[in-house]
Design an enzyme around this catalytic site. Structure first.
Site, short mmCIF file in Angstrom:
data_model
loop_
_atom_site.label_atom_id
_atom_site.label_comp_id
_atom_site.label_asym_id
_atom_site.label_seq_id
_atom_site.Cartn_x
_atom_site.Cartn_y
_atom_site.Cartn_z
N LYS A 1 32.84 38.82 43.52
CA LYS A 1 33.24 39.70 42.43
C LYS A 1 33.44 41.15 42.87
CE LYS A 1 31.18 36.89 38.78
NZ LYS A 1 30.20 36.82 37.66
N LYS B 1 38.73 24.93 35.42
CA LYS B 1 37.81 24.60 34.34
C LYS B 1 38.19 25.33 33.06
CE LYS B 1 33.88 25.83 36.07
NZ LYS B 1 32.40 26.00 36.19
N LYS C 1 35.43 30.13 28.57
CA LYS C 1 35.40 30.90 27.33
C LYS C 1 35.96 32.30 27.52
CE LYS C 1 30.42 31.97 27.88
NZ LYS C 1 30.12 31.06 29.01
#
Length: 321
Positions: free
Chosen positions: A108, A189, A192
């Site tokens: 990240k 995948k 959300k």
């Protein structure tokens, strides 16, 4: 034996969260287990405070609506004082090298000139989540296994330096569950926090919206309904969703479907009916703030009570208080 699992309010709860984890928490959880909304973890990157608060309440409502024991459910930030204290103690036990080698931090922060310090230190907060509650088992995927290993290392080091306080947690493979992929791109995948929600079915989506999303799901031009994840990922994804709703194997449900149009219609209806009671109960809870606040307050009190002696001991043996 206490198991600990969490869900981060980085977006609304989606079908993959529900079928892959939350539904199993409701069906298989015990009164010793701990399930929490990790809203503090959602602050490691830029966020909107109002949205974070709303998503936290929504996720709490979904867990309760699904049937997760309310006594086992809490919101992470309701224990912010306890977790803050223990996180500091554990940060004083952790080295910079241990934190910096975490894979998620490396991924990240790669290519970015500036990242929040919390992105580096949140694995220590995760260790505090685990150790504060005395969790022995932490079901995680491969992307989080390293964080549980850090918690083990810090527990071992703390116990060896100051005295036995913390149980030794271990990462465990979650029970086999549905592997839900993005309907618009089955190579990834369902998430959300996806930027494009066209391929994501959310638990609170209306039945008509669920049907539209499933009908637009990517398949292929082979025209054969069979469970072959490598050759036909889109079809396999629909079969896995249908199978999860029907509590059957993907190969089994494939035998009863004749074409792609039928597969999409049957899957859409199965998802609508699977989510209907959860969606309706979630809406009821969100429309009854007093009840949701009561559940949240009781969950926090129980988590605080079960962890108080552990925090007191950690502070005492490390020379504080």
């Amino acid at each position: 034996m206490t198991r600990l699992s969490a869900i981060t309010p980085s977006g609304s709860v989606q079908l993959g969260n529900y079928l892959g984890a939350i539904r199993q928490w409701a069906a298989e959880g015990t009164d010793e287990d701990v399930y929490f909304i990790s809203d503090l973890h959602a602050m490691t990157t830029s966020h909107n405070p109002s949205r974070l608060r709303a998503l936290t309440r929504e996720q709490l409502a979904v867990l309760v609506a699904t049937g997760v024991d309310p006594r086992s459910v809490s919101v992470q930030s309701d224990l912010v004082r306890e977790l803050g204290a223990l996180t500091w103690v554990l940060e004083c036990t952790c080295t910079y090298g241990e934190a910096a080698r975490m894979i998620q931090f490396k991924e990240k922060s790669k290519g970015r000139s500036s990242v929040r310090l919390s992105l580096l230190t949140y694995p220590v907060l995760m260790a505090a989540d685990i150790l504060l509650q005395g969790a022995r088992e932490v079901p995680v995927g491969d992307d989080q296994r390293q964080h549980v290993e850090l918690a083990r290392a810090l527990a071992r080091r703390f116990n060896g330096t100051y005295g036995e306080v913390f149980a030794m947690p271990k990462a465990v493979v979650p029970p086999t569950a549905a592997r839900v992929r993005d309907l618009a791109d089955p190579t990834r995948k369902m998430a959300k926090s996806a930027k494009d929600s066209a391929g994501t079915v959310f638990v609170l989506d209306s039945p008509d919206l669920v049907r539209r999303k499933v009908r637009r799901a990517v398949t292929d031009d082979l025209g054969v309904v069979r469970y072959a994840p490598e050759e036909q990922p889109g079809v396999a994804n629909l079969l896995e969703v249908l199978a999860a709703c029907a509590r059957k194997a993907p190969e089994e449900v494939a035998e009863s479907v004749k074409g792609y149009a039928e597969l999409k219609e049957v899957t859409a209806e199965a998802v609508v009916e699977e989510l209907r009671p959860v969606r309706e109960r979630t809406r009821e809870l969100l429309d009854d703030p007093a009840e949701l606040d009561r559940v949240r307050r009781h969950g926090a009190e129980r988590s605080r009570e079960r962890s108080r002696h552990r925090l007191d001991a950690a502070l005492r043996v490390s020379g504080l208080g």
